[in-house]
Enzyme design. Structure first.
Site, PDB file in Angstrom:
ATOM      1  N   ASP A 178      -9.796   1.511  -4.261  1.00 50.45           N
ATOM      2  CA  ASP A 178      -8.791   1.458  -3.194  1.00 50.45           C
ATOM      3  C   ASP A 178      -7.985   2.761  -3.186  1.00 50.45           C
ATOM      4  OD1 ASP A 178      -6.820   0.595  -1.335  1.00 50.45           O
ATOM      5  OD2 ASP A 178      -7.015  -1.473  -1.983  1.00 50.45           O
ATOM      6  N   ASN A 238     -10.050   4.931   2.604  1.00 50.12           N
ATOM      7  CA  ASN A 238      -9.064   4.591   1.590  1.00 50.12           C
ATOM      8  C   ASN A 238      -8.566   5.803   0.821  1.00 50.12           C
ATOM      9  OD1 ASN A 238      -7.420   2.521   0.538  1.00 50.12           O
ATOM     10  ND2 ASN A 238      -9.148   1.113   0.601  1.00 50.12           N
ATOM     11  N   GLU A 290      -9.744  -6.564   9.386  1.00 54.17           N
ATOM     12  CA  GLU A 290     -10.523  -7.456   8.527  1.00 54.17           C
ATOM     13  C   GLU A 290     -10.513  -8.899   9.049  1.00 54.17           C
ATOM     14  OE1 GLU A 290     -10.004  -5.749   4.098  1.00 54.17           O
ATOM     15  OE2 GLU A 290      -8.133  -5.995   5.200  1.00 54.17           O
ATOM     16  N   ASN A 304      -5.841   3.004   7.914  1.00 53.12           N
ATOM     17  CA  ASN A 304      -5.647   2.499   6.569  1.00 53.12           C
ATOM     18  C   ASN A 304      -4.924   3.594   5.782  1.00 53.12           C
ATOM     19  OD1 ASN A 304      -5.873   0.231   4.851  1.00 53.12           O
ATOM     20  ND2 ASN A 304      -7.531   1.212   3.739  1.00 53.12           N
ATOM     21  N   GLU A 341       0.830  -1.213   0.000  1.00 54.80           N
ATOM     22  CA  GLU A 341       0.000   0.000   0.000  1.00 54.80           C
ATOM     23  C   GLU A 341       0.864   1.263   0.000  1.00 54.80           C
ATOM     24  OE1 GLU A 341      -2.677   1.635  -0.184  1.00 54.80           O
ATOM     25  OE2 GLU A 341      -4.345   0.222  -0.047  1.00 54.80           O
ATOM     26  N   ARG A 367      -7.646  -0.173  13.074  1.00 50.15           N
ATOM     27  CA  ARG A 367      -6.315   0.254  12.640  1.00 50.15           C
ATOM     28  C   ARG A 367      -6.482   1.341  11.592  1.00 50.15           C
ATOM     29  NH1 ARG A 367      -5.348  -1.224   7.390  1.00 50.15           N
ATOM     30  NH2 ARG A 367      -5.967  -3.265   6.600  1.00 50.15           N
TER      31      ARG A 367
END
Length: 299
Positions: free
Chosen positions: A204, A154, A121, A103, A18, A101
């Site tokens: 995303d 996101n 998740e 992202n 990411e 958490r």
């Protein structure tokens, strides 16, 4: 139209790669592996990835004006000194939600670090919903919460005139826009500018090009798409050799190369044997557009 070329520059097999960010000073690409708990730096000169292990899921990395980096780590904003491999907590959020958490995160044109949270998740894109929030870390290290009820916070970026903030809450399958005040960092008047089609799957990470068009990585869609935020039309689709494309940024000497991260988490052996580059980092050239250099955190 020049011919688009895609190459896997780092087959790291990230669980969830990411937050790609180009570090111009180092001439290198930063990114994270959320589940692998590491911050990585890939050099085009050595073709190697250096990694720093951290003690919690690390979901985004950003440049810092004073040098080195800031990261989102678990539910903390933190500072990272690369050479010393030293992580220092700046502040905590979501203290009442131990299962949350951070992202994705990104720095705005005024040097504020925007980042959002989500529940951990159970498996990819399956989680307790409406647990996340969107936050900003200001240069004085204070934190503001913009809104909650977020599923998977996101992709985020800002328009070239700095008057619009673009944002993705993945499970809404929508790219949203807000009015944005550069002076205060306040956002308002939320609206959807693009709804994803079935084959595009889950929106995303996201970045903007110098034409003011948005590029969105489609998780489980194996592609990045280029959108016109004014018309809400899709202008271009670039397919990648992996399904779980997670985020994108521009980089290289003149920001004409696109870098795309991907994930391998949740893929079984048969799936992985069909996509051996899953979890790798890809470079796309020949798009004929350039990106905007990342802003450094001012604090």
């Amino acid at each position: 139209m020049s011919s688009v070329r895609i190459e896997c520059i780092a087959s790291e097999g990230f669980g969830i790669g990411e937050s790609p960010v180009w570090d111009e000073k180092e001439g290198a690409l930063l990114c994270v592996d959320i589940t692998g708990r590491k911050v990585c730096r890939w050099s085009p000169l050595t073709q190697r990835v250096q990694a720093i292990a951290v003690d919690a899921p690390v979901s985004s990395v950003a440049l810092r004006k004073s040098g080195d980096y800031v990261i989102t780590l678990g539910t903390r904003f933190a500072a990272l000194k690369w050479k010393e491999q030293l992580v220092t907590t700046i502040t905590h959020v979501d203290k009442d939600k131990p299962n949350n958490r951070f992202n994705d995160g990104k720095v705005d044109p005024a040097g504020r670090y925007f980042a959002g949270t989500m529940a951990e998740e159970i498996r990819p894109a399956v989680l307790e919903r409406h647990q996340g929030s969107l936050y900003t870390l200001f240069s004085d290290l204070s934190v503001v919460k913009h809104f909650d009820q977020v599923d998977i916070s996101n992709g985020l970026d800002w328009s070239l005139d700095h008057k619009t903030f673009f944002y993705i809450d993945s499970l809404s399958y929508s790219v949203d826009a807000f009015d944005y005040d550069l002076q205060t960092g306040k956002i308002g008047n939320r609206r959807s500018i693009y709804r994803l089609e079935k084959e595009e799957s889950i929106p995303d990470g996201m970045c903007i090009d110098t034409d003011g068009k948005l590029w969105v990585a489609c998780y489980d869609g194996g592609r990045v798409i280029r959108l016109d935020p004014e018309t809400g039309k899709r202008l271009q689709t670039v397919k990648l050799p992996v399904d779980k494309t997670t985020s994108c940024c521009f980089g290289g000497k003149d920001y004409s190369e696109m870098y795309v991260t991907s994930a391998s988490s949740g893929m079984d052996e048969e799936w992985l044997s069909r996509q051996p580059q899953a979890g790798g980092v890809f470079k796309i050239t020949g798009l004929g557009v350039k990106g905007v250099p990342p802003y450094p955190f001012a604090g």
